[in-house]
Design an enzyme around this catalytic site. Structure first.
Site, PDB file in Angstrom:
ATOM      1  N   CYS A 384       0.832  -1.202   0.000  1.00  0.00           N
ATOM      2  CA  CYS A 384       0.000   0.000   0.000  1.00  0.00           C
ATOM      3  C   CYS A 384       0.872   1.259   0.000  1.00  0.00           C
ATOM      4  O   CYS A 384       1.472   1.556  -1.020  1.00  0.00           O
ATOM      5  CB  CYS A 384      -1.000  -0.051   1.142  1.00  0.00           C
ATOM      6  N   HIS A 510      -3.598  -5.148   0.285  1.00  0.00           N
ATOM      7  CA  HIS A 510      -3.011  -5.687   1.519  1.00  0.00           C
ATOM      8  C   HIS A 510      -3.060  -7.219   1.509  1.00  0.00           C
ATOM      9  O   HIS A 510      -4.025  -7.803   2.005  1.00  0.00           O
ATOM     10  CB  HIS A 510      -3.797  -5.186   2.737  1.00  0.00           C
ATOM     11  N   GLU A 512      -1.522  -9.219   3.296  1.00  0.00           N
ATOM     12  CA  GLU A 512      -1.390  -9.789   4.648  1.00  0.00           C
ATOM     13  C   GLU A 512      -2.731 -10.214   5.244  1.00  0.00           C
ATOM     14  O   GLU A 512      -2.784 -11.136   6.057  1.00  0.00           O
ATOM     15  CB  GLU A 512      -0.669  -8.801   5.570  1.00  0.00           C
TER      16      GLU A 512
END
Ligand code: GLN
Length: 544
Positions: A384, A510, A512
């Site tokens: 990001c 993102h 993650e």
């Protein structure tokens, strides 16, 4: 499971930070591994409508769901343990409850009645708890109540639990987490705070069915019986929860202590096989007995508080286990990095992650870290804001656009290589208004991203207002930074890569948030693999 959805409440007493989220996720895992469908919900007693506007120093990372809800980081644990996506319905705050009630009042829906905490606020809380159950897909809804019993803020939640237990009888169960402090001088664990905490629950009309006692030391003989006697629970319903080496050990520890067994027994559910945790144990084996190790730098401005980057840390650990590699994270403060000291701070690292973020604090340090990674050919993953900084760095140092910047940092820059998305320009409210949640992305064949995902169409979660400025796309491509992932509808750049570099990937999304124990995220797996490769001593590399 035939029959109605069962509701399990998880409350906490004595202190905060006892790990209710991990206990909830571990119980859910055990039930899931027995073949039940389970979801977990978090009720947060603060007035913010959601944690999206909270500074990470306050509550750690904000976890974004598929449907674009900005939620508490415990939802990350739920997803990482269960592999089942959560949604807005899985996280509700007092702020949202009151907002709904006040909106209804303004619409005249209370028909002239005085609107009160009981029954209107508690009805709204109960509606949220049961909304997940009403979907008809879950055997169990586990509801974790944030905060500590006895707090003023928690009262309406405990009262809602009391009412639901009364209404639903055998379909509800309460698990209360407490702490057994260890007194160094007398060398003993103490049960009194647990007794007091249960008394506090009783004074609110709720008898806990199961007690999970957090402790640094093994419980002494007879202690479970003592707690059982004072707290009106069976001794088998007093569960010892010792400090674990890793959070991923907790499901096994809870299985050994019989948490799932006692829960099922109390809910009158029989005849289900023991939980099969073999896949989980395989993961733990790879995680705990790595064949090699690697040192990765995580560059961000909140590094003093590791919870601010919780999902990134966990995703690196999952990817490490997948590669049978121990990932050592070096937490690098972006504000402390500059052109002079960057090489010293990042020396010896064979992978660099530049973290997401907002605002200009620490931005120049991130850019220096990226310059170092690009020039020294250290594997790089920018997430990001980390990706946006990679674009700025490339603009400044390769394209020679010395003023290149994001309009978030400098609205008047001559080269707005990162600029606000069109649809964001008229947005005034800060909460819940970013580009949030999952969006599709098309990958370019032959790219690093394509190689790690192994397919063209992906979907990833977003949380941003700014975006690569497409008017620079061609200049960047010619100079060696390519957009290898594009949103098919809006043509937004979702991934950039630097050609000729062993592994340089910046992602606007993102990744993650989608990494779980059972399904480590391909980008992190690929990145750790590249970091392992980069760590091989030069001599060996030449042979390979
Ligand atoms: N501040 C940047 C934006 O809003 C990046 C956000 C992020 O890193 N999540 O676009």
């Amino acid at each position: 499971m035939t029959g109605s959805t069962k509701y399990i409440f998880v409350t906490g007493g004595v202190t905060s930070s006892l790990g209710k989220g991990i206990i909830s996720a571990s119980l859910a895992k055990l039930l899931q591994a027995r073949g039940f469908t389970v979801t977990i919900q978090k009720l947060d007693p603060y007035i913010n409508v959601d944690p999206g506007t909270l500074n990470p120093y306050e509550h750690g990372e904000c976890f974004v769901t598929e449907d674009g809800a900005e939620t508490d980081l415990d939802l990350g644990h739920y997803e990482r343990f269960l592999d089942v996506p959560t949604s807005q319905a899985n996280n509700v705050t007092t702020g949202r409850i009151y907002q709904n009630v006040i909106n209804k009042e303004r619409r005249g829906e209370y028909l002239g009645k005085t609107v009160q905490v009981i029954p209107h606020i508690t009805d709204e809380i109960k509606r949220h708890i049961q909304a997940l159950g009403r979907k008809g897909i879950y055997d169990f809804v586990i509801t974790e109540v944030g905060g500590t019993v006895g707090d003023i803020e928690s009262l309406p939640y405990v009262e809602s639990i009391r009412q639901l237990k009364w209404e639903k009888g055998k379909d509800c169960l309460t698990i209360h987490l407490t702490l057994l402090p260890f007194l160094q001088t007398s060398g003993e664990l103490k049960t009194k705070p647990t007794q007091h905490s249960v008394k506090e629950m009783l004074s609110l009309g709720v008898q806990p069915d199961v007690l999970v006692c957090r402790t640094e030391h093994p419980m002494q003989k007879g202690m479970k019986e003592k707690i059982a006697l004072f707290c009106n629970v069976d001794a088998t319903a007093v569960i010892e929860s010792r400090d674990a080496q890793t959070i991923y050990d907790v499901p096994m520890m809870m299985q050994e202590e019989g948490l799932d067994r006692v829960v099922l027994q109390k809910l009158g559910i029989t005849g289900y096989p023991e939980a099969d945790l073999s896949a989980w144990t395989d993961f733990l084996h790879r995680y705990k007995e790595p064949k090699r190790e690697v040192h990765i730098g995580l560059v961000g401005k909140y590094v003093e508080l590791h919870d601010a980057y919780k999902s990134i840390k966990e995703a690196l650990e999952h990817a490490g286990a997948e590669n049978e590699t121990k990932v050592h994270i070096k937490w690098v403060h972006s504000e402390k990095l500059n052109a002079k000291n960057v090489a010293k701070h990042l020396a010896g690292l064979t992978g660099i992650v530049v973290a997401p973020g907002f605002g200009h604090r620490g931005i120049e340090g991130k850019i220096e870290a990226i310059k170092y990674a690009r020039e020294q050919k250290v594997p790089f993953l920018g997430i990001c804001l980390g990706m946006q900084c990679a674009v700025i760095e490339f603009g400044r140092n390769v394209l020679g656009l010395t003023d290149a910047n994001s309009t978030e940092m400098n609205a008047d820059t001559a080269h707005p290589v990162i600029a606000m998305m069109e649809e964001q320009k008229n947005v005034e409210n800060k909460g819940g208004t970013m580009r949030l949640g999952a969006y599709p992305c098309k990958l370019t064949e032959g790219s690093t991203a394509y190689a790690v995902y192994g397919r063209k169409d992906i979907s990833e979660r977003h949380r941003h207002r700014y975006e690569f400025n497409n008017s620079y796309l061609e200049d960047y491509r010619k100079a060696g930074m390519e957009a290898t992932g594009i949103n098919p509808k809006g043509k937004l750049v979702e991934i950039v890569e630097v050609k000729g570099h062993p592994w340089f990937v910046g992602v606007q999304f993102h990744p993650e948030y989608r990494s779980t124990v059972m399904k480590p995220h391909p980008l992190f797996v690929g990145f750790v693999q590249a970091a392992v490769k980069a760590a091989v001593p030069v001599g060996e590399k030449a042979e390979a």
